[in-house]
Design an enzyme around this catalytic site. Structure first.
Site, PDB file in Angstrom:
ATOM      1  N   SER A   1      -7.443  -7.100   9.726  1.00 54.59           N
ATOM      2  CA  SER A   1      -8.836  -7.474   9.977  1.00 54.59           C
ATOM      3  C   SER A   1      -9.456  -8.292   8.851  1.00 54.59           C
ATOM      4  O   SER A   1     -10.545  -8.839   9.017  1.00 54.59           O
ATOM      5  CB  SER A   1      -9.667  -6.207  10.193  1.00 54.59           C
TER       6      SER A   1
ATOM      7  N   HIS B   1       0.820  -1.215   0.000  1.00 57.59           N
ATOM      8  CA  HIS B   1       0.000   0.000   0.000  1.00 57.59           C
ATOM      9  C   HIS B   1       0.851   1.261   0.000  1.00 57.59           C
ATOM     10  O   HIS B   1       0.357   2.334   0.324  1.00 57.59           O
ATOM     11  CB  HIS B   1      -0.967   0.003   1.198  1.00 57.59           C
TER      12      HIS B   1
HETATM   13  P1  OAD Z   1      -7.634  -2.751  10.525  1.00 57.64           P
HETATM   14  O1  OAD Z   1      -7.712  -1.550  11.389  1.00 57.64           O
HETATM   15  O2  OAD Z   1      -8.784  -3.050   9.630  1.00 57.64           O
HETATM   16  O3  OAD Z   1      -7.407  -4.056  11.401  1.00 57.64           O
HETATM   17  C1  OAD Z   1      -6.415  -4.145  12.379  1.00 57.64           C
HETATM   18  C2  OAD Z   1      -6.527  -5.502  13.050  1.00 57.64           C
HETATM   19  O4  OAD Z   1      -5.464  -5.618  13.979  1.00 57.64           O
HETATM   20  C3  OAD Z   1      -7.825  -5.737  13.815  1.00 57.64           C
HETATM   21  O5  OAD Z   1      -8.392  -6.981  13.444  1.00 57.64           O
HETATM   22  C4  OAD Z   1      -7.398  -5.756  15.285  1.00 57.64           C
HETATM   23  O6  OAD Z   1      -8.118  -6.678  16.078  1.00 57.64           O
HETATM   24  C5  OAD Z   1      -5.951  -6.199  15.181  1.00 57.64           C
HETATM   25  N1  OAD Z   1      -5.082  -5.723  16.281  1.00 57.64           N
HETATM   26  C6  OAD Z   1      -5.169  -4.572  16.979  1.00 57.64           C
HETATM   27  N2  OAD Z   1      -4.175  -4.478  17.885  1.00 57.64           N
HETATM   28  C7  OAD Z   1      -3.446  -5.617  17.762  1.00 57.64           C
HETATM   29  C8  OAD Z   1      -2.298  -6.122  18.416  1.00 57.64           C
HETATM   30  N3  OAD Z   1      -1.679  -5.439  19.384  1.00 57.64           N
HETATM   31  N4  OAD Z   1      -1.814  -7.331  18.016  1.00 57.64           N
HETATM   32  C9  OAD Z   1      -2.435  -8.036  17.037  1.00 57.64           C
HETATM   33  N5  OAD Z   1      -3.527  -7.602  16.384  1.00 57.64           N
HETATM   34  C10 OAD Z   1      -4.016  -6.410  16.723  1.00 57.64           C
HETATM   35  O7  OAD Z   1      -6.257  -2.629   9.691  1.00 57.64           O
HETATM   36  P2  OAD Z   1      -5.777  -3.417   8.393  1.00 57.64           P
HETATM   37  O8  OAD Z   1      -6.339  -4.782   8.355  1.00 57.64           O
HETATM   38  O9  OAD Z   1      -4.319  -3.251   8.303  1.00 57.64           O
HETATM   39  O10 OAD Z   1      -5.718   0.550   3.362  1.00 57.64           O
HETATM   40  O11 OAD Z   1      -6.448  -2.554   7.244  1.00 57.64           O
HETATM   41  C11 OAD Z   1      -6.209  -2.895   5.916  1.00 57.64           C
HETATM   42  C12 OAD Z   1      -6.234  -1.670   5.052  1.00 57.64           C
HETATM   43  O12 OAD Z   1      -7.449  -0.952   5.274  1.00 57.64           O
HETATM   44  C13 OAD Z   1      -5.161  -0.646   5.349  1.00 57.64           C
HETATM   45  O13 OAD Z   1      -3.925  -0.932   4.735  1.00 57.64           O
HETATM   46  C14 OAD Z   1      -5.761   0.616   4.803  1.00 57.64           C
HETATM   47  C15 OAD Z   1      -7.146   0.458   5.367  1.00 57.64           C
HETATM   48  O14 OAD Z   1      -8.158   1.140   4.719  1.00 57.64           O
HETATM   49  C16 OAD Z   1      -5.642   1.685   2.633  1.00 57.64           C
HETATM   50  O15 OAD Z   1      -5.608   2.789   3.135  1.00 57.64           O
HETATM   51  C17 OAD Z   1      -5.589   1.432   1.148  1.00 57.64           C
END
Ligand code: OAD
Length: 238
Positions: free
Chosen positions: A178, A109
């Site tokens: 997530s 990204h």
């Molecule tokens: P999310 O905010 O959707 O998800 C983060 C995940 O990390 C959640 O499922 C939490 O439960 C988990 N989490 C939080 N704290 C944690 C910890 N200490 N250890 C382990 N897990 C933990 O973020 P992403 O999945 O990265 O894209 O989101 C994907 C994409 O959506 C991003 O790259 C961005 C966003 O829109 C763009 O901007 C194109």
């Protein structure tokens, strides 16, 4: 040479470093409209707002309180000590995997610490703020510089390379994501279809939890170092 490992990371791995995730109740998308700050249309409509949003996030990386933590360091160690190829494919635009010692990193990204000229395509390292009156050092045009981040509606970077790595890997690990955003959310299926063992580490079961062979629930900073030791000691079969 042992079977290769691909590790997909998301905002959850940076959470313990103090960078907010996207979809938590107090996360980034709770306070901002995605179409305003993370789409090409949003940028065209209000470039100042979008530049400021990413300037603020880039500024966070200069904050000394924001440091790599045990999970980032463990992945750096895995890459150095494992007798096979380890690649981190991250959705994160911060530089914490680099700080943790990983070297084979694919920022699918994009990266906050780079600018991209939307006119000539030149990428440049970027430390400070981007403003709409800056000129591209390569083509000289003004107002064409944007953060080198992939917005909704744009194609993530290096997808061909990522697909090849997923098809070849023996172990696929997903950490702190997530499972809401494709194509990353589909990587587990590609890896599994080609025979990889799949493990998820997340604070809560992700949306795609059922597609993994194994789910470990908890904080990345605690669980990733444990998993890395298990892999290095040969306790995980793949
Ligand atoms: P999310 O905010 O959707 O998800 C983060 C995940 O990390 C959640 O499922 C939490 O439960 C988990 N989490 C939080 N704290 C944690 C910890 N200490 N250890 C382990 N897990 C933990 O973020 P992403 O999945 O990265 O894209 O989101 C994907 C994409 O959506 C991003 O790259 C961005 C966003 O829109 C763009 O901007 C194109």
């Amino acid at each position: 040479m042992k079977g290769s490992i691909v590790i997909l990371t998301g905002a959850g791995i940076s959470a313990e470093s103090g960078i907010e995730t996207f979809r938590a109740a107090d996360g980034l998308w709770a306070n901002h409209r995605v179409d305003e700050v993370a789409t090409p249309e949003g940028f065209a409509a209000n470039p100042v707002l979008v530049q400021n949003f990413y300037n603020q996030r880039r500024g966070q990386l200069r904050d000394e309180a924001i440091q790599a933590h045990a999970a980032h360091y463990a992945l750096g160690k895995l890459e150095r000590e494992y007798q096979g190829v380890v690649t981190v494919v991250t959705q994160n635009i911060d530089n914490l995997h680099e700080a943790g010692g990983s070297r084979r990193i694919i920022h699918m990204h994009g990266e906050l610490l780079k600018s991209l000229c939307s006119s000539c395509g030149r990428r440049e390292p970027l430390e400070g703020d981007l403003t709409v009156d800056m000129s591209c050092p390569a083509c000289g045009r003004t107002g064409t510089l944007r953060p080198d981040v992939v917005w909704f509606g744009e194609m993530p970077y290096r997808m061909d390379e990522i697909m090849e790595l997923l098809e070849e890997c023996a172990l696929f690990i997903s950490i702190g994501t997530s499972g809401h955003v494709y194509p990353a959310a589909g990587f587990v299926e590609t890896a599994a279809a080609h025979g990889a063992r799949t493990i998820e580490i997340n604070l809560e079961p992700s949306r795609i939890r059922s597609r993994f062979d194994e789910h470990r629930q908890g904080k990345a900073g605690e669980l990733v170092p444990v998993l890395v030791e298990e892999i290095l000691q040969g306790h995980i079969r793949f």
